[in-house]
Design an enzyme around this catalytic site. Structure first.
Site, PDB file in Angstrom:
ATOM      1  N   CYS A   1       0.832  -1.205   0.000  1.00  0.00           N
ATOM      2  CA  CYS A   1       0.000   0.000   0.000  1.00  0.00           C
ATOM      3  C   CYS A   1       0.873   1.265   0.000  1.00  0.00           C
ATOM      4  O   CYS A   1       1.429   1.600  -1.035  1.00  0.00           O
ATOM      5  CB  CYS A   1      -1.001  -0.052   1.151  1.00  0.00           C
ATOM      6  SG  CYS A   1      -2.479   0.903   0.775  1.00  0.00           S
TER       7      CYS A   1
ATOM      8  N   GLU B   1      -1.780  -9.141   2.992  1.00  0.00           N
ATOM      9  CA  GLU B   1      -1.671  -9.790   4.304  1.00  0.00           C
ATOM     10  C   GLU B   1      -3.043 -10.149   4.884  1.00  0.00           C
ATOM     11  O   GLU B   1      -3.162 -11.063   5.698  1.00  0.00           O
ATOM     12  CB  GLU B   1      -0.887  -8.902   5.288  1.00  0.00           C
ATOM     13  CG  GLU B   1      -1.592  -7.634   5.781  1.00  0.00           C
ATOM     14  CD  GLU B   1      -1.457  -6.437   4.837  1.00  0.00           C
ATOM     15  OE1 GLU B   1      -1.134  -6.640   3.649  1.00  0.00           O
ATOM     16  OE2 GLU B   1      -1.690  -5.298   5.292  1.00  0.00           O
TER      17      GLU B   1
ATOM     18  N   HIS C   1      -3.791  -4.896   0.231  1.00  0.00           N
ATOM     19  CA  HIS C   1      -3.226  -5.446   1.480  1.00  0.00           C
ATOM     20  C   HIS C   1      -3.312  -6.972   1.431  1.00  0.00           C
ATOM     21  O   HIS C   1      -4.239  -7.564   2.007  1.00  0.00           O
ATOM     22  CB  HIS C   1      -4.000  -4.907   2.687  1.00  0.00           C
ATOM     23  CG  HIS C   1      -3.677  -3.488   2.999  1.00  0.00           C
ATOM     24  ND1 HIS C   1      -2.576  -3.133   3.742  1.00  0.00           N
ATOM     25  CD2 HIS C   1      -4.277  -2.344   2.639  1.00  0.00           C
ATOM     26  CE1 HIS C   1      -2.521  -1.816   3.842  1.00  0.00           C
ATOM     27  NE2 HIS C   1      -3.543  -1.307   3.184  1.00  0.00           N
TER      28      HIS C   1
HETATM   29  N1  GLN Z   1      -1.838   6.708   2.914  1.00  0.00           N
HETATM   30  C1  GLN Z   1      -2.009   5.985   1.703  1.00  0.00           C
HETATM   31  C2  GLN Z   1      -3.379   6.204   1.083  1.00  0.00           C
HETATM   32  O1  GLN Z   1      -4.280   6.644   1.754  1.00  0.00           O
HETATM   33  C3  GLN Z   1      -1.736   4.520   1.915  1.00  0.00           C
HETATM   34  C4  GLN Z   1      -2.729   3.853   2.803  1.00  0.00           C
HETATM   35  C5  GLN Z   1      -2.239   2.529   3.319  1.00  0.00           C
HETATM   36  O2  GLN Z   1      -1.056   2.238   3.293  1.00  0.00           O
HETATM   37  N2  GLN Z   1      -3.127   1.713   3.836  1.00  0.00           N
HETATM   38  O3  GLN Z   1      -3.580   5.945  -0.069  1.00  0.00           O
END
Ligand code: GLN
Length: 549
Positions: free
Chosen positions: A390, A523, A521
């Site tokens: 992410c 995970e 994500h």
């Molecule tokens: N801050 C980033 C976004 O909002 C990544 C979010 C995250 O890593 N879950 O896109």
């Protein structure tokens, strides 16, 4: 109220929080499922947040996103991992959700002018939700974990709802108290008194526990079992000794040694014809215990410092995902927490050369960003396997734009809204919510399909042209830069089906042994019996480096 014959197991905490109610609930769920029953697990969080999305991970741990996009407590992750299936939004409730429904109904005059009160209206909404979760899952047994500790103000209404259910259906409801038994260093003896008091407190709600799970540093001996049994009016065989174990995945097997599934089925008057089929789980646990070559994985994050303590709870699912892939391919990931903020305060980035793999997890906001970018640059230039999740993917692309494309001010607009090179930016649909300060629900949340490009590392890992992954973010790779990035060597190996959103970025093998980032994500979908292929590929690359070093 309940469907006839449906069974409920309520799990409550005694003495203090954090003793493992979630793992106890997951383990009971797994064991009953292994006995052939259809089980659903429900987590009740007594706080007033409507979901876990707005909670600080350093305080509350990881936000676990369900397939539906609901942002929940990390226990839901354990539930999914133990049951090896996706849970629904019905399987999670907070006081905030319950009250929100009741208040919305009151405003809509749905109660026909009645005075709306905690009892019966809030209690009945709790019961309605418990019922809805059972119906949605078409389960035979619901295991419902009530967060917090008996005696907290916040969870009293949930216990009251459970009491009523037991009153109506005495043979269909079981209560399990997961309690803590201290062994004070000065005495060297296990003390049962705090648990006795906790049971008495529960009795004052009109609830008698049927089982006590005795959490402690030590196993409980027969003498203390007898004592606790008499003091708490719980049969001694229904006091389950639950000493600290090396791995949470041992817990179901330990519980089963005390025949907990037989005892629960007896209590609920359910047939015990099918023995527990736990072979796959046992094989997994054995793999976790096997001697394996170590790989040293540095996780460059920021949500660990709370006062003088280092907490890795914010990254729980990542740790577990690494463990599952490690067990699968026979390597032992040794995780070292590296605080990104230290690299900004001058810690030597060259220290990263000692690692076999570097992982930058998800995150929000400015702190630690430049430190993470330094770590990513170091991993890229020194060909250390890198896995970005992410934010870790977005920053991998920013780093590439800055240092390979030469766009020195490249950034995400999350940090620098005025940059001339917004490599990572917010998509129009999200802008509107943000302008209205409507933060809950401004993210891309839950499961999305992505297309995977053949001939890439991602495709090799997934072995499929299309996959589903869960998301939680506001920002995206800016489509305006994609062509330029690709010309400079970056491969976008995963995209949304319409090709607009970049879901996976990687460098080709000729350029780097493993440099891959995913906007999703992964995970959240890694399971003990079904490890995630991207984590597996990352560890395979890390193992090669470990062997070369
Ligand atoms: N801050 C980033 C976004 O909002 C990544 C979010 C995250 O890593 N879950 O896109």
């Amino acid at each position: 109220m309940a469907r006839p014959g449906h069974k409920y197991i309520f799990v409550l905490g005694g003495v203090m929080s954090g003793v493992g109610k979630g793992i106890a609930s997951s383990s009971m769920g797994l064991l009953l499922q292994a006995r052939g029953y259809k089980v659903n697990l429900v987590k009740v969080d007594p706080y007033l947040n409507v979901d876990a999305g707005t909670m600080n991970p350093t305080e509350h741990g990881e936000v676990f996103v369900l397939k539906s996009g609901l942002e929940t407590d990390q226990d839901m992750g354990n539930y999914e991992r133990f049951l090896n299936r996706d849970l629904g939004p019905e399987d999670y409730m907070t006081s905030g959700m319950v009250y929100q429904t009741v208040i919305a109904r009151e405003r809509a005059l749905e109660y026909g002018g009645a005075t709306i009160e905690a009892i019966p209206h809030v209690r009945d909404e709790i019961l309605r939700r418990i019922e809805a979760a059972a119906n949605e899952a078409e389960s035979q047994i619901s295991v419902i974990e009530i967060g917090g500790t008996v005696g907290d103000f916040q969870n009293a209404l949930f216990i009251e709802a459970a009491r009523l259910l037991r009153l109506q259906f005495p043979d269909d409801v079981a209560f399990v108290m997961v309690s803590y038994l201290p062994v004070p260093g000065t005495l060297g003896e296990m003390k049962t008194k705090p648990t006795q008091s906790a049971v008495r407190e529960l009795n004052s709600y009109g609830v008698q526990p049927d089982f006590i799970v005795a959490r402690s540093t030590h196993a409980m001996d027969e003498k203390r079992k007898e004592k606790l049994a008499i003091a708490c009016s719980v049969r001694p065989d229904r006091i389950i000794s639950a000493p600290d174990v090396e791995s949470i995945y041992d817990v179901p097997l330990n519980f089963e040694r005390d025949s907990i599934s037989d005892l629960l089925l007896d209590k609920l008057r359910l047939p015990k014809d099918t023995p527990a089929s736990l072979d796959d789980w046992r094989t997994f646990v054995q793999k976790m215990k096997a001697d394996r070559p170590k790989v040293k994985i540095g996780i460059v994050g920021k949500y660990f410092d709370t006062g003088d303590y280092v907490l890795s709870d914010a990254y729980l699912s990542i740790i577990e995902a690494l463990k599952f892939s490690g067990a699968e391919i026979g390597v032992k990931p040794e995780i070292i927490w590296l605080n990104a903020k230290e690299y900004e305060r001058g810690a030597a980035i060259e220290g990263l050369s000692e690692y076999d793999g570097i992982l930058v997890p998800g995150g929000f906001g400015e702190s630690g960003i430049e430190g993470k970018l330094k770590a990513i640059q170091y991993a890229r230039e020194n060909k250390i396997p890198y896995f970005g999740i992410c934010y870790g993917m977005q920053l991998m692309v920013v780093e590439y734009a800055r240092n390979v494309l030469g766009l020195a001010d490249a950034h995400t607009t999350e940090i620098n809204p005025d940059t001339a090179n917004p490599i990572v930016a917010i998509m129009d649909a999200q802008k509107k919510h943000m302008a209205e300060k409507n933060y809950g629900g401004t993210m891309r949340l839950g499961t999305y399909v992505e297309m995977v490009k053949p001939g890439t590392i991602a495709h090799e890992a997934y072995g499929s042209d299309s996959v589903e992954e869960r998301h939680r973010h506001r920002y995206e790779i800016n489509p305006a830069y994609v062509q330029q990035m690709e010309e400079a060597g970056m491969v976008f190996s995963g995209t949304s089906p319409d090709g607009v959103l970049m879901e996976i970025a990687e460098l080709p093998r000729e350029a780097h042994p493993f440099m891959l980032g995913t906007q999703a994500h992964p995970e959240l979908q890694a399971r003990p019996l079904d490890p995630h292929p991207l984590f597996t590929k990352f560890l395979e690359a890390s193992l090669i480096r470990a062997q070369e070093r």
